[in-house]
Write a protein that holds these residues in place. Structure first.
Motif, mmCIF file in Angstrom:
data_model
loop_
_atom_site.group_PDB
_atom_site.id
_atom_site.type_symbol
_atom_site.label_atom_id
_atom_site.label_comp_id
_atom_site.label_asym_id
_atom_site.label_seq_id
_atom_site.Cartn_x
_atom_site.Cartn_y
_atom_site.Cartn_z
ATOM 1 N N PRO A 1 0.804 -1.234 0.000
ATOM 2 C CA PRO A 1 0.000 0.000 0.000
ATOM 3 C C PRO A 1 0.830 1.275 0.000
ATOM 4 O O PRO A 1 0.421 2.281 -0.591
ATOM 5 C CB PRO A 1 -0.832 -0.126 1.282
ATOM 6 N N ILE A 2 1.994 1.276 0.643
ATOM 7 C CA ILE A 2 2.826 2.481 0.631
ATOM 8 C C ILE A 2 3.374 2.714 -0.769
ATOM 9 O O ILE A 2 3.373 3.845 -1.276
ATOM 10 C CB ILE A 2 3.965 2.365 1.670
ATOM 11 N N GLY A 3 3.806 1.655 -1.436
ATOM 12 C CA GLY A 3 4.233 1.783 -2.826
ATOM 13 C C GLY A 3 3.088 2.218 -3.725
ATOM 14 O O GLY A 3 3.270 3.036 -4.633
ATOM 15 N N ASP A 4 1.878 1.699 -3.461
ATOM 16 C CA ASP A 4 0.715 2.114 -4.241
ATOM 17 C C ASP A 4 0.438 3.605 -4.046
ATOM 18 O O ASP A 4 0.095 4.318 -4.998
ATOM 19 C CB ASP A 4 -0.517 1.313 -3.823
ATOM 20 N N ALA A 5 0.559 4.079 -2.802
ATOM 21 C CA ALA A 5 0.301 5.494 -2.519
ATOM 22 C C ALA A 5 1.326 6.379 -3.208
ATOM 23 O O ALA A 5 0.986 7.426 -3.786
ATOM 24 C CB ALA A 5 0.303 5.736 -1.016
ATOM 25 N N LYS B 1 -9.712 3.313 -4.742
ATOM 26 C CA LYS B 1 -9.150 2.498 -3.663
ATOM 27 C C LYS B 1 -8.262 3.318 -2.732
ATOM 28 O O LYS B 1 -8.150 3.015 -1.547
ATOM 29 C CB LYS B 1 -8.335 1.346 -4.276
ATOM 30 N N LEU B 2 -7.645 4.372 -3.259
ATOM 31 C CA LEU B 2 -6.694 5.159 -2.479
ATOM 32 C C LEU B 2 -7.213 6.561 -2.165
ATOM 33 O O LEU B 2 -7.082 7.030 -1.031
ATOM 34 C CB LEU B 2 -5.371 5.268 -3.238
ATOM 35 N N ASP C 1 -6.922 8.363 1.785
ATOM 36 C CA ASP C 1 -7.371 7.908 3.101
ATOM 37 C C ASP C 1 -7.688 6.428 2.986
ATOM 38 O O ASP C 1 -8.702 6.046 2.404
ATOM 39 C CB ASP C 1 -8.603 8.701 3.544
ATOM 40 N N VAL C 2 -6.804 5.572 3.528
ATOM 41 C CA VAL C 2 -6.902 4.140 3.285
ATOM 42 C C VAL C 2 -6.933 3.384 4.607
ATOM 43 O O VAL C 2 -6.059 3.564 5.463
ATOM 44 C CB VAL C 2 -5.694 3.647 2.451
ATOM 45 N N THR D 1 -2.772 7.829 5.402
ATOM 46 C CA THR D 1 -3.325 9.075 4.877
ATOM 47 C C THR D 1 -2.211 9.837 4.154
ATOM 48 O O THR D 1 -1.028 9.695 4.483
ATOM 49 C CB THR D 1 -3.912 9.965 5.982
ATOM 50 N N ALA D 2 -2.604 10.652 3.185
ATOM 51 C CA ALA D 2 -1.601 11.418 2.438
ATOM 52 C C ALA D 2 -2.289 12.567 1.721
ATOM 53 O O ALA D 2 -3.499 12.540 1.470
ATOM 54 C CB ALA D 2 -0.874 10.535 1.436
ATOM 55 N N GLN D 3 -1.491 13.574 1.397
ATOM 56 C CA GLN D 3 -1.956 14.663 0.552
ATOM 57 C C GLN D 3 -0.963 14.859 -0.589
ATOM 58 O O GLN D 3 0.247 14.902 -0.366
ATOM 59 C CB GLN D 3 -2.111 15.972 1.320
#
Length: 261
Positions: A116-120, A152-153, A187-188, A209-211
């Protein structure tokens, strides 16, 4: 602004990128950076009567340097940096049915790993939206929005905003300029990430979470609306939290893409 594709149309680019990732975990900070050059090729085939075509995107032949923990390593065409995907593209350059191709180094199973971090981090690459042309007539100053599809993300209703600047002079030629800007939130729930299963079976209460803040300027050939130049700047702040650990990651990148043929 509609593209007219022909079978075996090839557009080649030179790409220059600068990327920095800073990770803060358990009070310790780590930084790595890359300075890269690579080739990018767009190939269009199987043109249909309605103007749609098959689109192949290839990033290959990377060279440059990678720096981590104060040590710099020279990069000479590592195959695992390569990126190849195919898609169906319409005359407004909207991509659909995107399929990522396994590289020689990655093999067939690499895409099946849960990361998931690589996907983000991959989601912060919004370049496929910058290929898109406005589907209605525009005049200088007009704006429009492009929905981001990665449900999904990303949170619902996230968009890339386009603005037509009009005709300008660039390097002794007239071009059409478009600006794209994005502020989008991820927001995952990682406890239900892998088809309803936890992304990390040994960790509970995990959330990501990320922006993403991105701005890109595109210069188009006024004759056929193909891309001549693109400057893309992105920053991303990502936070991972669970009952066992937390981590903050900041990703900063700048990429310049210039048509070579």
């Amino acid at each position: 602004m509609r593209r007219t594709f022909t079978n075996d149309l090839v557009e080649k680019f030179k790409v220059k990128g600068e990327h920095t990732i800073t990770v803060n975990s358990d009070g310790e900070e780590f930084e790595s950076s890359m300075s890269l050059l690579n080739n990018r090729i767009f190939t269009f085939t199987k043109v249909e009567p309605d103007g749609k075509a098959m689109f192949k995107y290839e990033d290959t032949n990377y060279t440059g340097t990678e720096t981590a923990e104060g040590e710099t390593t020279k990069i000479e065409n590592p195959e695992f940096y390569d990126e190849i995907f195919t898609a169906k593209v319409n005359p407004f350059m909207e991509c659909a049915d995107i399929k990522v191709q396994p590289t020689e180094a990655g093999g067939e199973d690499e895409g099946e790993e849960v990361d998931p971090i690589g996907d983000a981090l991959g989601a912060s690459d919004l370049s496929q939206y910058y290929f898109q042309l406005p589907s209605k007539a525009v005049k200088p100053g007009d704006e429009w929005s492009i929905p981001i599809k990665q449900e999904k993300l990303f949170k619902p209703n996230q968009v890339v905003k386009g603005k037509f600047r009009g005709a300008i002079k660039w390097e002794e030629q007239e071009v059409l300029a478009i600006e794209y800007t994005t502020t989008a939130d991820l927001d995952v729930n990682l406890d239900e990430y892998d088809n309803g299963k936890p992304a990390f079976p040994d960790i509970t209460g995990a959330k990501l979470t990320a922006q993403v803040n991105d701005s890109a300027t595109i210069y188009l050939d006024p004759k056929d609306f193909s891309i001549l130049y693109c400057l893309d700047k992105v920053t991303m702040t990502l936070e991972f939290k669970s009952s066992e650990a937390s981590m903050t990651m900041k990703n900063k990148g700048e990429e310049e893409m210039r048509r070579s043929k």
